[in-house]
Design an enzyme around this catalytic site. Sequence first.
Site, short mmCIF file in Angstrom:
data_model
loop_
_atom_site.label_atom_id
_atom_site.label_comp_id
_atom_site.label_asym_id
_atom_site.label_seq_id
_atom_site.Cartn_x
_atom_site.Cartn_y
_atom_site.Cartn_z
CE LYS A 34 -0.36 -0.36 5.02
NZ LYS A 34 -1.26 -0.47 6.18
NE ARG A 128 -5.91 0.62 11.65
CZ ARG A 128 -4.69 0.42 11.16
NH1 ARG A 128 -3.79 1.40 11.22
NH2 ARG A 128 -4.33 -0.74 10.66
CE1 TYR A 242 12.76 31.53 4.25
CE2 TYR A 242 12.94 29.17 3.78
CZ TYR A 242 12.64 30.47 3.36
OH TYR A 242 12.25 30.71 2.08
CG MET A 290 9.15 23.63 -0.68
SD MET A 290 8.04 24.72 -1.61
CE MET A 290 7.03 25.37 -0.28
#
Length: 342
Positions: A34, A128, A242, A290
Amino acid sequence: MHRPLRLTIDRSALQANWRWLQERAGVPAGAAIKAGGYGLGARETMLALHESGCRDFFVSTWAEAEELGAVPNDASLVVLHGVGPGDLDAALAIKARPCLNTIEQVARWREIAPGHECDVMIDTGMNRLGIRPEEIAQVAVLPIHTLHSHLACADEDHPHNVMQVERFRAVAADVPAKRYSLANSAGICLGRDYSFDLVRPGLALYGGVPRREAEGNIRQVARVEAQIVQRRTIRAGETCGYGATFTAQADTEAAILNIGYADGYLRAFSSHGSAFAGEYALPVLGRVSMDLIAVGCDAAKDLKEGDWVEIDYDLPSASRQSGLSQYELLTTLGSRFERRWV
């Protein structure tokens, strides 16, 4: 088109991990593929594991089943999230079995595919997905191929593990099925009491180490490399990145790499991650942005623009550095990588 990011996937390591898991379990091992094969490529993973003898594959949704394409004739595919109201056409068109999780899904499957085999998930304590044990009378009439449950705490020595295996044994005694399956990667490490007829490893196939028993037996599968955009000197007293979270105590050589949180190298690695240039370790300096990170390269005097650097992405090590789970580290890897199977 040239890509400045490479994700190299070691086919032989993937296959070796599957073989170790199957040997440890003592029963056939399937494979959870998956989330795009945990970010590495679902179809390539399926074919590599099928070559080694794996015959049972698991995806989450019918969309993943469709994207996977044709499954080998001697293998089976199971859709773990079952058959929802919007899945009817896909469930009838795609060669896969649903794993039914609710009484509503049971009724839906009996209506659209009467007499067709399915899998069923029993909730033994995870809360779940799954049908509660007290509801099993409503599924016993189904032609069940594999009856499943899922361990909530297998990566720990937790009393839930014993509780869940006992509950599953009780349900298995009352619900006829061709096979019974409980253990994921961590569950395999708990021992053969958890194996039943089939195990469903995921993380450990891809290089994750779910428990101490797997240490030294699971090989790294994915290697991440990024190209240098620029080499620069950060002068003593200057900051980098940053938020100005890194301040150079002395003149510091830095390589700016073509990778960032848009690629899945998340901000949790800020000032904690590392990379390698041959034998030299290169610490991440300041924040991950990023598309870029800065790494210190005082020790690697010859690194220059265009050179490749390997990110430390051994899953247990990267997890310790970042505080992220090994699952997150794999499945967040982005689409900008050139994925290469070797």
